[in-house]
Motif scaffolding. Structure first.
Motif, PDB file in Angstrom:
ATOM      1  N   HIS A 257       0.660  -1.234  -0.211  1.00 47.31           N
ATOM      2  CA  HIS A 257       0.451   0.527  -0.083  1.00 47.31           C
ATOM      3  C   HIS A 257       0.559   1.398   0.544  1.00 47.31           C
ATOM      4  CE1 HIS A 257      -3.908  -2.365   1.603  1.00 47.31           C
ATOM      5  NE2 HIS A 257      -3.421  -2.043   0.353  1.00 47.31           N
ATOM      6  N   ALA A 258       1.883   1.288   0.381  1.00 45.02           N
ATOM      7  CA  ALA A 258       3.153   2.236   0.483  1.00 45.02           C
ATOM      8  C   ALA A 258       3.442   2.999  -1.027  1.00 45.02           C
ATOM      9  CB  ALA A 258       4.246   2.236   1.186  1.00 45.02           C
ATOM     10  N   ARG A 259       3.392   2.229  -1.919  1.00 42.86           N
ATOM     11  CA  ARG A 259       3.545   2.291  -3.319  1.00 42.86           C
ATOM     12  C   ARG A 259       2.558   3.381  -3.873  1.00 42.86           C
ATOM     13  NH1 ARG A 259       6.650  -1.387  -6.084  1.00 42.86           N
ATOM     14  NH2 ARG A 259       7.445  -2.859  -5.299  1.00 42.86           N
ATOM     15  N   ILE A 260       1.678   3.100  -2.876  1.00 44.47           N
ATOM     16  CA  ILE A 260      -0.121   3.946  -3.549  1.00 44.47           C
ATOM     17  C   ILE A 260       0.602   5.989  -3.663  1.00 44.47           C
ATOM     18  CG2 ILE A 260      -2.001   5.757  -2.786  1.00 44.47           C
ATOM     19  CD1 ILE A 260      -2.471   2.259  -3.753  1.00 44.47           C
ATOM     20  N   GLY A 261       0.347   6.028  -5.067  1.00 46.42           N
ATOM     21  CA  GLY A 261       0.573   7.706  -5.609  1.00 46.42           C
ATOM     22  C   GLY A 261       2.602   7.684  -6.303  1.00 46.42           C
ATOM     23  N   GLN A 262       3.015   6.256  -6.601  1.00 42.61           N
ATOM     24  CA  GLN A 262       3.974   6.326  -7.133  1.00 42.61           C
ATOM     25  C   GLN A 262       4.166   5.831  -8.195  1.00 42.61           C
ATOM     26  OE1 GLN A 262       6.780   4.006  -4.357  1.00 42.61           O
ATOM     27  NE2 GLN A 262       7.232   5.238  -3.469  1.00 42.61           N
ATOM     28  N   VAL A 263       5.213   6.023  -9.620  1.00 40.98           N
ATOM     29  CA  VAL A 263       5.119   5.441 -10.310  1.00 40.98           C
ATOM     30  C   VAL A 263       5.021   3.783 -10.874  1.00 40.98           C
ATOM     31  CG1 VAL A 263       6.062   5.400 -13.405  1.00 40.98           C
ATOM     32  CG2 VAL A 263       5.562   7.720 -10.718  1.00 40.98           C
ATOM     33  N   ILE A 264       4.855   3.283 -11.696  1.00 39.51           N
ATOM     34  CA  ILE A 264       5.154   1.268 -11.593  1.00 39.51           C
ATOM     35  C   ILE A 264       6.122   2.160 -12.577  1.00 39.51           C
ATOM     36  CG2 ILE A 264       4.237  -0.519 -12.648  1.00 39.51           C
ATOM     37  CD1 ILE A 264       1.608   1.075 -12.340  1.00 39.51           C
TER      38      ILE A 264
ATOM     39  N   PHE B  10      -2.066  -5.545 -12.996  1.00 43.03           N
ATOM     40  CA  PHE B  10      -3.439  -5.265 -14.088  1.00 43.03           C
ATOM     41  C   PHE B  10      -3.070  -3.346 -14.447  1.00 43.03           C
ATOM     42  CE2 PHE B  10      -5.527  -7.606 -11.437  1.00 43.03           C
ATOM     43  CZ  PHE B  10      -5.600  -8.909 -12.474  1.00 43.03           C
ATOM     44  N   GLY B  11      -1.287  -2.709 -13.204  1.00 45.27           N
ATOM     45  CA  GLY B  11      -0.330  -1.690 -14.223  1.00 45.27           C
ATOM     46  C   GLY B  11      -0.436  -1.055 -15.033  1.00 45.27           C
ATOM     47  N   THR B  12       0.089  -0.220 -15.594  1.00 45.99           N
ATOM     48  CA  THR B  12       0.653  -0.027 -16.658  1.00 45.99           C
ATOM     49  C   THR B  12       2.307   0.994 -16.094  1.00 45.99           C
ATOM     50  OG1 THR B  12      -1.015   0.473 -17.922  1.00 45.99           O
ATOM     51  CG2 THR B  12       1.521   1.001 -19.136  1.00 45.99           C
ATOM     52  N   PRO B  13       3.130   0.482 -16.775  1.00 44.09           N
ATOM     53  CA  PRO B  13       4.938   1.145 -16.476  1.00 44.09           C
ATOM     54  C   PRO B  13       4.614   2.804 -16.745  1.00 44.09           C
ATOM     55  CG  PRO B  13       5.543  -1.088 -17.420  1.00 44.09           C
ATOM     56  CD  PRO B  13       3.685  -0.871 -17.182  1.00 44.09           C
ATOM     57  N   GLY B  14       4.687   4.063 -15.877  1.00 41.34           N
ATOM     58  CA  GLY B  14       4.374   4.597 -16.523  1.00 41.34           C
ATOM     59  C   GLY B  14       3.258   5.496 -15.845  1.00 41.34           C
TER      60      GLY B  14
ATOM     61  N   CYS C 105      -5.595   1.021  -6.486  1.00 40.50           N
ATOM     62  CA  CYS C 105      -5.958  -0.170  -5.675  1.00 40.50           C
ATOM     63  C   CYS C 105      -6.161  -1.101  -6.908  1.00 40.50           C
ATOM     64  CB  CYS C 105      -6.938   0.378  -5.224  1.00 40.50           C
ATOM     65  SG  CYS C 105      -6.863   0.731  -3.616  1.00 40.50           S
ATOM     66  N   ILE C 106      -6.454  -0.184  -8.127  1.00 37.81           N
ATOM     67  CA  ILE C 106      -7.218  -1.390  -9.097  1.00 37.81           C
ATOM     68  C   ILE C 106      -5.566  -1.880  -9.685  1.00 37.81           C
ATOM     69  CG2 ILE C 106      -9.223  -0.531  -9.617  1.00 37.81           C
ATOM     70  CD1 ILE C 106      -8.606   1.482 -12.025  1.00 37.81           C
ATOM     71  N   ALA C 107      -4.667  -1.568 -10.066  1.00 36.06           N
ATOM     72  CA  ALA C 107      -3.195  -1.608 -10.047  1.00 36.06           C
ATOM     73  C   ALA C 107      -2.801  -3.370 -10.077  1.00 36.06           C
ATOM     74  CB  ALA C 107      -2.343  -1.310  -9.725  1.00 36.06           C
ATOM     75  N   CYS C 108      -3.639  -3.628  -8.680  1.00 36.07           N
ATOM     76  CA  CYS C 108      -3.296  -4.721  -7.916  1.00 36.07           C
ATOM     77  C   CYS C 108      -4.430  -6.065  -8.028  1.00 36.07           C
ATOM     78  CB  CYS C 108      -2.517  -4.636  -6.773  1.00 36.07           C
ATOM     79  SG  CYS C 108      -0.468  -4.035  -7.059  1.00 36.07           S
ATOM     80  N   HIS C 109      -5.602  -5.009  -7.390  1.00 35.57           N
ATOM     81  CA  HIS C 109      -6.461  -6.017  -7.165  1.00 35.57           C
ATOM     82  C   HIS C 109      -7.580  -6.180  -8.339  1.00 35.57           C
ATOM     83  CE1 HIS C 109      -5.925  -5.529  -2.528  1.00 35.57           C
ATOM     84  NE2 HIS C 109      -5.146  -4.621  -2.998  1.00 35.57           N
ATOM     85  N   VAL C 110      -8.560  -6.870  -8.116  1.00 33.78           N
ATOM     86  CA  VAL C 110      -9.975  -6.912  -9.069  1.00 33.78           C
ATOM     87  C   VAL C 110     -10.844  -6.909  -8.477  1.00 33.78           C
ATOM     88  CG1 VAL C 110      -8.485  -8.012 -11.050  1.00 33.78           C
ATOM     89  CG2 VAL C 110      -9.769  -9.876  -9.133  1.00 33.78           C
ATOM     90  N   MET C 111     -12.131  -6.045  -8.745  1.00 35.62           N
ATOM     91  CA  MET C 111     -13.936  -6.691  -7.904  1.00 35.62           C
ATOM     92  C   MET C 111     -14.753  -7.526  -8.149  1.00 35.62           C
ATOM     93  SD  MET C 111     -15.069  -2.292  -7.423  1.00 35.62           S
ATOM     94  CE  MET C 111     -14.621  -1.841  -8.980  1.00 35.62           C
ATOM     95  N   GLU C 112     -14.603  -8.484  -7.887  1.00 35.39           N
ATOM     96  CA  GLU C 112     -15.650  -9.223  -8.686  1.00 35.39           C
ATOM     97  C   GLU C 112     -17.187  -9.503  -7.706  1.00 35.39           C
ATOM     98  OE1 GLU C 112     -13.872 -12.762  -6.608  1.00 35.39           O
ATOM     99  OE2 GLU C 112     -11.818 -12.880  -8.370  1.00 35.39           O
TER     100      GLU C 112
END
Length: 493
Positions: free
Chosen positions: A85-92, A100-104, A109-116
C-alpha cells in the motif's frame, strides 16, 4: 584493530534471518542456525511464500504438505500489506510490478486488485487474486529463485539481504590472489586433511538434519538461485566458476565468501546469550572452536589456531524481529529490535574490547539515518525513531564495527487526518491527508460514513474526498483509509 585470536569453522549460510533448527554435530550437514536454512527455493508455491511472510494463513494441512521444519522468520502479515500500500501514488516502473497497471502510470488500488460481483449478495467484493505472491514476484520454476531474480541480487548486491554474512563481488574486499595456494588454502571439495578437512564440502555436503529434513549440497543450493545461469539474466557462469584448478577455484568462492565475512560468522552453541570467540562448541560457526573449526577449512594446519585470524571481529549480527513493524508519521516511536550477536567482545592490540551495535535506517530514496540505541544487549536493542520520517517503506539494520546485519522492513504510515469539511446540500468535500486510494468494493478498507450511514464516494484522492451523503449530512464523520481512520464531527447547522 579488530584482530582476534580467532578460529575458523564451516558455515557458509544461505540467508540473512536467524532460525532455530540445529543439525547434528559434527557436520555434514552444517548446522542450520544462521540464516535461511540451506535449500532449494526455485519451485515455490503460494503457501511456501506464506510460510515466512504470512504464516497465520496456513492450515495444519498446508504445513504438513510443505514439510518445512525451520521456524519462519518474524515477518508479520501486516507488513506485507502495508509495504504494498505504501506504493500508492508512486510511478509503476516495470510490467511485473503490478498485474493490472501500466509502467509509467500511478499506483492505485485497481493496479493490483480486481473487483468481483457477488450475484447472491448484489454487491462487488475484492477478489483474491492478490493472495498469490507469484503473480508479480516471478520465478523460473526449477531454475531460479524469486528472491534472486530481484534487482539487488541481479546487481550482485548480496549484502542487501544477507548483510555481512557474505561479501559483494567486486567491492574491493581482500582476496589473497597475489599468493599461490598452499596446504592451508581451503579447497571447494575433497580437503587435504586426514578426514577430508580443509574443504567447503567437509561441512557443506548433503545430509539429514536432526528434524529429518534433507539438506542439499553446495552445488544444488547455489545453482538453484539462478544467479549466473545463461538465459536467466545478463550474468554468466563465471560469476561463480573459472577454469583454474581445485586449489585456485576457492578464489572465486571468495568473491562472495571472503575472509572478511567467513571469519566473522559464529553462532551461540550453548544458548547462553554470549558468542564466545574460540570458546564455542565445534561446528557452530567459523570462529568458535580450536583446533576443530580451524581444521574444517584449513585441513591439518593447526598452527593457525594460535595466530590472529585476518579480518576477524566483530561477529556479524543478525536481526530476527521488531516489536513494531509499522509506525505513523509525525510522532516519535520507540521500538525494540531483537537478534543475535548485537554485542560481542573482541581481542585487540590494546586488549579485550566490547563492541556494541547501533541502528541504521535506510529510506526509500537511499538516505541513511543513524539511530543511536537507547539501550542494547546481546539479543535486543531499543531505538527511538524520529518524528520527521516521511511515509514510506524503510529498511532497519544494525551495524557493529564494520559488520552489518540483514535488513528488517519498517513501514512509516501516513498520518490520516481530516483538516476541513465543506457542505453543499448532501454533498461533502473533505480535505486532509493520508486518504490513499479508493476501491468501491465491500471490505476494501476504504469508505465514508456519517452518523453510521454510508456515503457514496464521487471522487477520492490522497488529500480530498467528495462524497454524497443522502441519509444525513451531519453527525460523526468517519473516513476509513488503507492507512487508518479519521473522525470529525459535522455540524447540522
Amino acid at each position: 584493530m579488530f584482530m582476534q585470536l580467532a578460529k575458523i569453522c564451516l558455515l557458509v549460510v544461505a540467508g540473512g534471518i536467524a532460525t532455530a533448527s540445529w543439525a547434528a554435530v559434527p557436520a555434514p550437514p552444517v548446522n542450520q542456525n544462521i540464516g535461511i536454512p540451506d535449500g532449494v527455493f526455485n519451485d515455490l508455491e503460494r503457501r511456501n511464500c506464506w510460510y515466512c511472510h504470512a504464516s497465520d494463513r496456513l492450515t495444519p494441512d498446508d504445513l504438513a504438505e510443505i514439510g518445512w521444519t525451520f521456524d519462519p522468520p518474524e515477518i508479520k502479515p501486516g507488513i506485507i500489506t502495508n509495504r504494498h500500500h505504501a506504493r500508492i501514488g508512486q510511478v509503476i516502473q516495470n510490467p511485473t510490478d503490478a498485474p493490472f497497471g501500466t509502467p509509467g502510470e500511478i499506483y492505485e488500488c485497481i493496479a493490483c486488485h480486481v473487483m468481483e460481483f457477488n450475484p447472491d449478495l448484489g454487491y462487488f467484493e475484492v477478489g483474491k487474486n492478490f493472495e498469490n505472491c507469484l503473480n508479480c514476484h516471478q520465478q523460473i520454476p526449477g531454475q531460479a529463485s524469486v528472491h534472486h531474480l530481484t534487482a539487488p541480487a541481479q546487481a550482485l548486491n548480496c549484502q542487501h539481504c544477507h548483510g555481512s554474512l557474505v561479501d559483494n563481488p567486486g567491492d574491493g574486499h581482500y582476496i589473497p590472489t597475489n599468493r599461490p595456494p598452499t596446504s592451508v588454502t581451503p579447497r571447494t571439495s575433497v580437503g587435504k586433511g586426514p578426514n577430508g578437512e580443509g574443504a567447503c564440502d567437509f561441512c557443506h555436503a548433503t545430509g539429514t538434519d536432526v528434524t529429518g529434513r534433507l539438506i542439499p549440497g553446495n552445488d544444488v543450493n547455489h545453482h538453484s538461485t539462478g544467479i549466473g545461469q545463461d538465459g536467466i539474466s545478463g550474468l554468466g557462469c563465471n560469476v561463480c566458476h573459472d577454469q583454474m584448478g581445485t586449489d585456485w577455484a576457492i578464489r572465486k568462492c571468495q568473491d562472495c565468501h571472503g575472509i572478511k565475512s567467513i571469519h566473522n560468522i559464529q553462532a551461540d552453541s550453548n544458548n547462553d546469550g554470549i558468542v564466545s570467540i574460540g570458546g564455542e562448541d565445534p561446528g557452530f560457526g567459523h570462529i568458535g572452536s580450536s583446533p576443530e573449526d580451524c581444521n574444517g577449512c584449513h585441513g591439518g594446519y593447526l598452527a593457525a589456531s594460535f595466530m590472529p585470524a585476518p579480518f576477524s571481529g566483530p561477529v556479524s549480527p543478525e536481526l530476527t524481529g521488531l516489536s513494531q513493524q509499522s509506525v505513523t508519521a509525525g510522532s516519535a516511536a520507540t521500538i525494540t529490535v531483537t537478534g543475535t550477536s548485537l554485542i560481542n567482545e573482541v581481542l585487540t592490540f590494546m586488549g579485550p574490547m566490547e563492541i556494541k551495535s547501533r541502528a541504521r535506517l535506510t529510506a526509500p530514496d537511499g538516505t541513511v539515518t543513524e539511530l543511536p540505541p537507547d539501550a542494547v544487549s546481546v539479543s535486543s536493542m531499543d531505538v527511538t525513531l524520529p518524528s520527521t520520517l516521511d511515509p514510506g517503506s524503510y529498511y532497519l539494520r544494525v551495524v557493529k564495527g564494520r559488520s552489518e546485519s540483514n535488513p528488517m522492513p519498517l513501514i512509516v504510515l501516513p498520518y490520516v487526518a481530516i483538516e476541513g469539511i465543506s457542505k453543499s446540500g448532501s454533498s461533502l468535500t473533505i480535505s486532509g491527508s493520508g486518504f490513499g486510494s479508493y476501491l468501491n468494493a465491500v471490505d476494501s478498507g476504504t469508505s465514508i460514513s456519517i452518523a453510521g450511514a454510508a456515503c457514496d464516494v464521487e471522487s477520492w484522492t490522497d488529500s480530498e474526498i467528495v462524497a454524497n451523503c443522502e441519509e444525513t449530512s451531519c453527525g460523526g464523520l468517519t473516513v476509513e483509509s488503507i492507512f487508518g481512520s479519521a473522525y470529525e464531527e459535522v455540524s447540522c447547522n
